[in-house]
Design a protein around this motif. Structure first.
Motif, PDB file in Angstrom:
ATOM      1  N   GLY A 136      -9.300   4.269  -3.217  1.00 44.39           N
ATOM      2  CA  GLY A 136     -10.099   4.227  -1.991  1.00 44.39           C
ATOM      3  C   GLY A 136      -9.357   3.698  -0.778  1.00 44.39           C
ATOM      4  O   GLY A 136      -9.949   3.524   0.287  1.00 44.39           O
ATOM      5  N   LEU A 137      -8.052   3.452  -0.897  1.00 40.96           N
ATOM      6  CA  LEU A 137      -7.312   2.817   0.198  1.00 40.96           C
ATOM      7  C   LEU A 137      -7.085   3.735   1.389  1.00 40.96           C
ATOM      8  O   LEU A 137      -7.013   3.283   2.529  1.00 40.96           O
ATOM      9  N   HIS A 138      -6.901   5.012   1.131  1.00 40.75           N
ATOM     10  CA  HIS A 138      -6.703   6.004   2.196  1.00 40.75           C
ATOM     11  C   HIS A 138      -5.592   5.585   3.171  1.00 40.75           C
ATOM     12  O   HIS A 138      -5.780   5.543   4.390  1.00 40.75           O
ATOM     13  N   GLY A 139      -4.445   5.254   2.605  1.00 37.12           N
ATOM     14  CA  GLY A 139      -3.270   4.943   3.417  1.00 37.12           C
ATOM     15  C   GLY A 139      -3.098   3.479   3.769  1.00 37.12           C
ATOM     16  O   GLY A 139      -2.054   3.096   4.317  1.00 37.12           O
ATOM     17  N   ARG A 140      -4.075   2.641   3.467  1.00 39.59           N
ATOM     18  CA  ARG A 140      -3.931   1.218   3.776  1.00 39.59           C
ATOM     19  C   ARG A 140      -2.935   0.572   2.828  1.00 39.59           C
ATOM     20  O   ARG A 140      -2.770   0.991   1.690  1.00 39.59           O
ATOM     21  N   GLU A 141      -2.263  -0.457   3.292  1.00 36.21           N
ATOM     22  CA  GLU A 141      -1.248  -1.146   2.505  1.00 36.21           C
ATOM     23  C   GLU A 141      -1.903  -1.936   1.371  1.00 36.21           C
ATOM     24  O   GLU A 141      -2.788  -2.774   1.616  1.00 36.21           O
ATOM     25  N   PRO A 142      -1.501  -1.707   0.104  1.00 36.78           N
ATOM     26  CA  PRO A 142      -2.147  -2.382  -1.033  1.00 36.78           C
ATOM     27  C   PRO A 142      -2.129  -3.902  -0.941  1.00 36.78           C
ATOM     28  O   PRO A 142      -3.147  -4.559  -1.198  1.00 36.78           O
ATOM     29  N   GLU A 143      -0.974  -4.490  -0.595  1.00 30.15           N
ATOM     30  CA  GLU A 143      -0.892  -5.949  -0.529  1.00 30.15           C
ATOM     31  C   GLU A 143      -1.815  -6.513   0.546  1.00 30.15           C
ATOM     32  O   GLU A 143      -2.460  -7.541   0.348  1.00 30.15           O
ATOM     33  N   ALA A 144      -1.876  -5.827   1.687  1.00 29.26           N
ATOM     34  CA  ALA A 144      -2.743  -6.291   2.770  1.00 29.26           C
ATOM     35  C   ALA A 144      -4.214  -6.212   2.355  1.00 29.26           C
ATOM     36  O   ALA A 144      -5.007  -7.110   2.663  1.00 29.26           O
ATOM     37  N   PHE A 145      -4.557  -5.154   1.636  1.00 35.40           N
ATOM     38  CA  PHE A 145      -5.940  -4.983   1.192  1.00 35.40           C
ATOM     39  C   PHE A 145      -6.325  -6.081   0.202  1.00 35.40           C
ATOM     40  O   PHE A 145      -7.386  -6.691   0.307  1.00 35.40           O
ATOM     41  N   ILE A 146      -5.437  -6.341  -0.761  1.00 38.40           N
ATOM     42  CA  ILE A 146      -5.691  -7.426  -1.718  1.00 38.40           C
ATOM     43  C   ILE A 146      -5.778  -8.761  -0.993  1.00 38.40           C
ATOM     44  O   ILE A 146      -6.615  -9.612  -1.326  1.00 38.40           O
ATOM     45  N   GLY A 147      -4.914  -8.951   0.001  1.00 38.33           N
ATOM     46  CA  GLY A 147      -4.949 -10.181   0.787  1.00 38.33           C
ATOM     47  C   GLY A 147      -6.290 -10.391   1.469  1.00 38.33           C
ATOM     48  O   GLY A 147      -6.810 -11.512   1.514  1.00 38.33           O
ATOM     49  N   GLU A 148      -6.860  -9.305   1.991  1.00 38.33           N
ATOM     50  CA  GLU A 148      -8.191  -9.403   2.608  1.00 38.33           C
ATOM     51  C   GLU A 148      -9.246  -9.789   1.576  1.00 38.33           C
ATOM     52  O   GLU A 148     -10.136 -10.601   1.859  1.00 38.33           O
TER      53      GLU A 148
ATOM     54  N   MET B  60      -4.898  -4.550  -8.834  1.00 38.95           N
ATOM     55  CA  MET B  60      -5.168  -3.204  -8.334  1.00 38.95           C
ATOM     56  C   MET B  60      -4.432  -2.195  -9.204  1.00 38.95           C
ATOM     57  O   MET B  60      -3.194  -2.192  -9.268  1.00 38.95           O
ATOM     58  N   GLY B  61      -5.183  -1.331  -9.903  1.00 35.92           N
ATOM     59  CA  GLY B  61      -4.571  -0.250 -10.651  1.00 35.92           C
ATOM     60  C   GLY B  61      -4.090   0.823  -9.696  1.00 35.92           C
ATOM     61  O   GLY B  61      -4.844   1.247  -8.808  1.00 35.92           O
ATOM     62  N   ARG B  62      -2.843   1.290  -9.885  1.00 34.90           N
ATOM     63  CA  ARG B  62      -2.270   2.221  -8.927  1.00 34.90           C
ATOM     64  C   ARG B  62      -1.787   3.520  -9.564  1.00 34.90           C
ATOM     65  O   ARG B  62      -0.947   4.230  -9.012  1.00 34.90           O
ATOM     66  N   GLY B  63      -2.330   3.842 -10.747  1.00 34.87           N
ATOM     67  CA  GLY B  63      -1.991   5.105 -11.381  1.00 34.87           C
ATOM     68  C   GLY B  63      -0.515   5.242 -11.654  1.00 34.87           C
ATOM     69  O   GLY B  63       0.093   4.413 -12.343  1.00 34.87           O
ATOM     70  N   ARG B  64       0.098   6.287 -11.094  1.00 33.38           N
ATOM     71  CA  ARG B  64       1.532   6.540 -11.305  1.00 33.38           C
ATOM     72  C   ARG B  64       2.427   5.436 -10.741  1.00 33.38           C
ATOM     73  O   ARG B  64       3.602   5.346 -11.084  1.00 33.38           O
ATOM     74  N   GLU B  65       1.843   4.604  -9.865  1.00 36.47           N
ATOM     75  CA  GLU B  65       2.608   3.498  -9.264  1.00 36.47           C
ATOM     76  C   GLU B  65       2.488   2.208 -10.070  1.00 36.47           C
ATOM     77  O   GLU B  65       3.034   1.171  -9.679  1.00 36.47           O
ATOM     78  N   GLY B  66       1.773   2.246 -11.179  1.00 36.83           N
ATOM     79  CA  GLY B  66       1.633   1.053 -12.013  1.00 36.83           C
ATOM     80  C   GLY B  66       0.457   0.197 -11.592  1.00 36.83           C
ATOM     81  O   GLY B  66      -0.641   0.686 -11.360  1.00 36.83           O
ATOM     82  N   ALA B  67       0.691  -1.121 -11.448  1.00 39.20           N
ATOM     83  CA  ALA B  67      -0.383  -2.047 -11.082  1.00 39.20           C
ATOM     84  C   ALA B  67       0.176  -3.178 -10.235  1.00 39.20           C
ATOM     85  O   ALA B  67       1.316  -3.618 -10.432  1.00 39.20           O
ATOM     86  N   LEU B  68      -0.632  -3.639  -9.290  1.00 37.68           N
ATOM     87  CA  LEU B  68      -0.247  -4.723  -8.392  1.00 37.68           C
ATOM     88  C   LEU B  68      -1.222  -5.880  -8.588  1.00 37.68           C
ATOM     89  O   LEU B  68      -2.438  -5.678  -8.596  1.00 37.68           O
ATOM     90  N   MET B  69      -0.690  -7.094  -8.727  1.00 40.70           N
ATOM     91  CA  MET B  69      -1.529  -8.270  -9.002  1.00 40.70           C
ATOM     92  C   MET B  69      -1.223  -9.391  -8.026  1.00 40.70           C
ATOM     93  O   MET B  69      -0.063  -9.620  -7.655  1.00 40.70           O
ATOM     94  N   PHE B  70      -2.276 -10.126  -7.644  1.00 39.51           N
ATOM     95  CA  PHE B  70      -2.130 -11.369  -6.899  1.00 39.51           C
ATOM     96  C   PHE B  70      -2.681 -12.501  -7.739  1.00 39.51           C
ATOM     97  O   PHE B  70      -3.816 -12.444  -8.218  1.00 39.51           O
ATOM     98  N   VAL B  71      -1.860 -13.544  -7.946  1.00 39.94           N
ATOM     99  CA  VAL B  71      -2.261 -14.723  -8.724  1.00 39.94           C
ATOM    100  C   VAL B  71      -2.407 -15.895  -7.764  1.00 39.94           C
ATOM    101  O   VAL B  71      -1.420 -16.368  -7.197  1.00 39.94           O
ATOM    102  N   ALA B  72      -3.627 -16.355  -7.558  1.00 39.86           N
ATOM    103  CA  ALA B  72      -3.894 -17.397  -6.564  1.00 39.86           C
ATOM    104  C   ALA B  72      -3.178 -18.698  -6.900  1.00 39.86           C
ATOM    105  O   ALA B  72      -2.672 -19.383  -6.011  1.00 39.86           O
TER     106      ALA B  72
END
Length: 316
Positions: free
Chosen positions: A202-214, A226-238
């Motif tokens: 659902g990002l539609h071009g938005r930066e994944p890290e910035a979206f998670i940061g929000e 954030m599951g990213r399909g062919r790009e793997g997965a991105l995680m933020f650990v507080a």
């Protein structure tokens, strides 16, 4: 006090009972040659149509049970011909259907079209489940038995989130495709979650890290993945104030990507509890999801804990 995966040791995780509250539906999948799908009046799709019990709650419960966790399933199905099918499937798995109530007139259903390139189109009919409340007394009984609650973003769970928060037990949830950190439907679930999962679709071009940061600035979740399909997965650990990316991996040929997100989510929860390390948990989860998508249905292709460990050792 809320417990974290790092407070649980690998030799005790099998005692960690998990409540999974979420959707169960009857799923029919159809393998097609590709999208867009051209019109034709009839086709004979031999060995391309498959009907199983599925739904996010069922998929997660089955995956966690297969990985070795005692699971309490909480859901609603119809008082119809499909109810015995669901109950029999749960019984054969070894998951009690005591918390699965025949409250609805009809059991929710889905139809999924999938193509060889991994594209899929999901049609879901939730029947009356979004307007129906779950039995509070039964929910409280199930909650008392568990140490962690998976609260899927189905509408009846919304009214139950406060009870889980008050119990001090950690909440894990997956809001799937999310376009807005302030999303009206998912806001309550995101605010309650200790572990929050979502997809990048659902990002539609938005930066994944910035979206998670929000998301973190609004909801202060312990872990966001954030599951990213062919790009793997991105995680933020507080706790560590850092992002971590795990690339995708191919463990066998892809047949159908439906349910990959449920598999990633389930295996991460398992790893977080058993390893106490979110980074190792995500590495394992990516492998678990990769193996799972070598099957047709969303509730098929789950490895057990030993098989997952072996796969993780051979695909470093």
């Amino acid at each position: 006090m809320t417990i974290t995966g790092r407070q649980l040791r690998k030799d005790t995780f099998m005692a960690t009972e998990i409540m999974v509250s979420g959707l169960i539906n009857i799923e029919t999948t159809l393998a097609i040659d590709g999208f867009p799908l051209n019109y034709f009046p009839v086709t004979y799709a031999f060995d391309r149509i498959n009907t199983t019990v599925s739904g996010v709650g069922y998929n997660v419960a089955k995956a966690l049970h297969t990985l070795g966790h005692p699971v309490e399933m909480v859901s609603m199905i119809g008082n119809d011909v499909n109810a015995p099918i669901v109950e029999t499937e749960l019984k054969q798995l070894g998951i009690s259907h005591h918390g699965v109530c025949r409250t609805l007139a009809q059991t929710p259903a889905s139809v999924i079209l999938y193509a060889p390139d991994g594209q899929r189109q999901i049609h879901v009919d939730l029947k009356q489940i979004q307007e129906t409340e779950f039995d509070r007394q039964l929910f409280d009984e199930k909650l008392r038995r568990c140490q962690l609650a998976v609260m899927c973003n189905i509408n009846y769970n919304r009214a139950l989130l406060a009870e889980v928060k008050a119990s001090g037990k950690p909440i894990a949830t997956d809001v799937h495709v999310l376009a807005d950190p302030d999303d009206d439907y998912n806001r309550d679930f995101m605010a309650a979650a200790d572990i929050l999962f979502l997809s990048d679709e659902g990002l539609h071009g938005r930066e994944p890290e910035a979206f998670i940061g929000e998301l973190y600035q609004r909801y202060h979740n312990q872990i966001i993945v954030m599951g990213r399909g062919r790009e793997g997965a991105l995680m933020f650990v507080a706790e560590d104030s850092q992002f971590y990316h795990t690339p995708a991996i191919t463990t066998r040929p892809i047949i159908n990507t439906v349910g990959a997100g449920d598999a990633l989510f389930s295996a991460f929860v398992h790893g977080w509890l058993s390893l106490g390390n979110p980074y190792q948990a995500l590495q394992q989860a990516v492998r678990f999801a990769s193996w799972k998508i070598g099957e047709k249905g969303a509730a098929e292709g789950f490895l057990n804990a030993k098989q997952l460990d072996e796969l993780s050792q051979t695909t470093r």
